[in-house]
Design a protein around this motif. Structure first.
Motif, PDB file in Angstrom:
ATOM      1  N   ASP A  35      -4.656  -7.894 -24.363  1.00 50.68           N
ATOM      2  CA  ASP A  35      -3.653  -8.030 -25.421  1.00 50.68           C
ATOM      3  C   ASP A  35      -3.475  -9.516 -25.729  1.00 50.68           C
ATOM      4  O   ASP A  35      -3.424 -10.343 -24.813  1.00 50.68           O
ATOM      5  N   CYS A  94       1.793  -2.204 -24.551  1.00 51.75           N
ATOM      6  CA  CYS A  94       2.402  -1.243 -23.633  1.00 51.75           C
ATOM      7  C   CYS A  94       3.686  -1.843 -23.065  1.00 51.75           C
ATOM      8  O   CYS A  94       3.805  -3.055 -22.908  1.00 51.75           O
ATOM      9  N   CYS A 114       2.039  -5.051 -20.724  1.00 54.98           N
ATOM     10  CA  CYS A 114       1.644  -6.142 -21.625  1.00 54.98           C
ATOM     11  C   CYS A 114       2.872  -6.764 -22.292  1.00 54.98           C
ATOM     12  O   CYS A 114       2.909  -7.971 -22.517  1.00 54.98           O
ATOM     13  N   CYS A 178      -4.340  -5.869 -19.650  1.00 51.00           N
ATOM     14  CA  CYS A 178      -3.547  -4.636 -19.806  1.00 51.00           C
ATOM     15  C   CYS A 178      -3.527  -3.854 -18.494  1.00 51.00           C
ATOM     16  O   CYS A 178      -4.574  -3.507 -17.952  1.00 51.00           O
ATOM     17  N   PRO A 179      -2.309  -3.571 -17.968  1.00 53.39           N
ATOM     18  CA  PRO A 179      -2.200  -2.997 -16.620  1.00 53.39           C
ATOM     19  C   PRO A 179      -2.337  -1.478 -16.535  1.00 53.39           C
ATOM     20  O   PRO A 179      -2.187  -0.935 -15.447  1.00 53.39           O
TER      21      PRO A 179
HETATM   22 ZN   LIG Z   1      -1.185  -2.947 -22.197  1.00 58.40          ZN
END
Ligand SMILES: [Zn+2]
Length: 198
Positions: A35, A94, A114, A178-179
């Motif tokens: 991101d 997110c 994010c 991004c997790p």
């Molecule tokens: Zn994310």
């Protein structure tokens, strides 16, 4: 001179970038969404805008030679090289509330997001936390069908794939690895990104 930075898995990074500098974002291991957002270095009212970019380019894709625009419809960045060709301009970052809705996560198991990564990375430069981040999600493979249905598929990026962006104004920028581990968004495992500024 090139400066190198690592965005650890699930974490964020914030940087100041001058007009004319090149930002290279490398997917180190492959299939990892980065991101990315940007703010005008001196006027945080002006920031990267998904809708203005789609509108100005008349496309939901950013192609080599295209600009990424601000909410004031000014070119903030130009995509100058891209070894993948598939990124996302449609979906917001997110955030915990999204995890709750889409993945049924409870408060005590909410993870990094994010939204928090980019907000936190921008704090050191004085950028106020926005209501939401609407990023240029590099390497994110969002597929839109003819009926308007969206699905997030596995990124097309392999290890070492990258994009290069030229800053068209002085910027404060933020990146997030991004997790999201569930689903295809990040190929079911979260890995690091490398950012090079030259
Ligand atoms: Zn994310």
């Amino acid at each position: 001179m090139t400066q190198q930075f690592i965005v650890p898995p699930k974490k964020g990074l914030g940087l100041k970038v001058h007009k004319g500098q090149i930002i290279k974002v490398v997917d180190v291991e492959g299939q990892q969404v980065a991101d990315f957002t940007a703010y005008h270095a001196k006027d945080f009212y002006e920031h990267l805008d998904q809708g203005a970019t789609i509108d100005a380019n008349q496309s939901i894709n950013v192609k080599v030679g295209d600009h990424i625009y601000s909410n004031l419809y000014k070119p903030m960045l130009t995509l100058i090289e891209d070894t993948v060709g598939k990124h996302d301009l449609l979906l917001p970052a997110c955030r915990p509330d999204m995890n709750r809705l889409l993945y049924g996560k409870h408060k005590d198991e909410l993870q990094d997001t994010c939204y928090d990564n980019m907000s936190g990375a921008l704090e050191q430069f004085g950028v106020p936390r926005p209501h939401m981040h609407y990023p240029f999600a590099i390497f994110m493979n969002t597929v839109l069908d003819e009926k308007g249905n969206l699905s997030v598929e596995t990124p097309l990026s392999d290890a070492g794939d990258y994009v290069r962006l030229r800053a068209e104004m002085d910027l404060v920028v933020a990146f997030s690895s991004c997790p999201i581990e569930k689903g295809k968004c990040n190929g079911e495992s979260v890995t690091a990104l490398r950012v090079e500024i030259s």
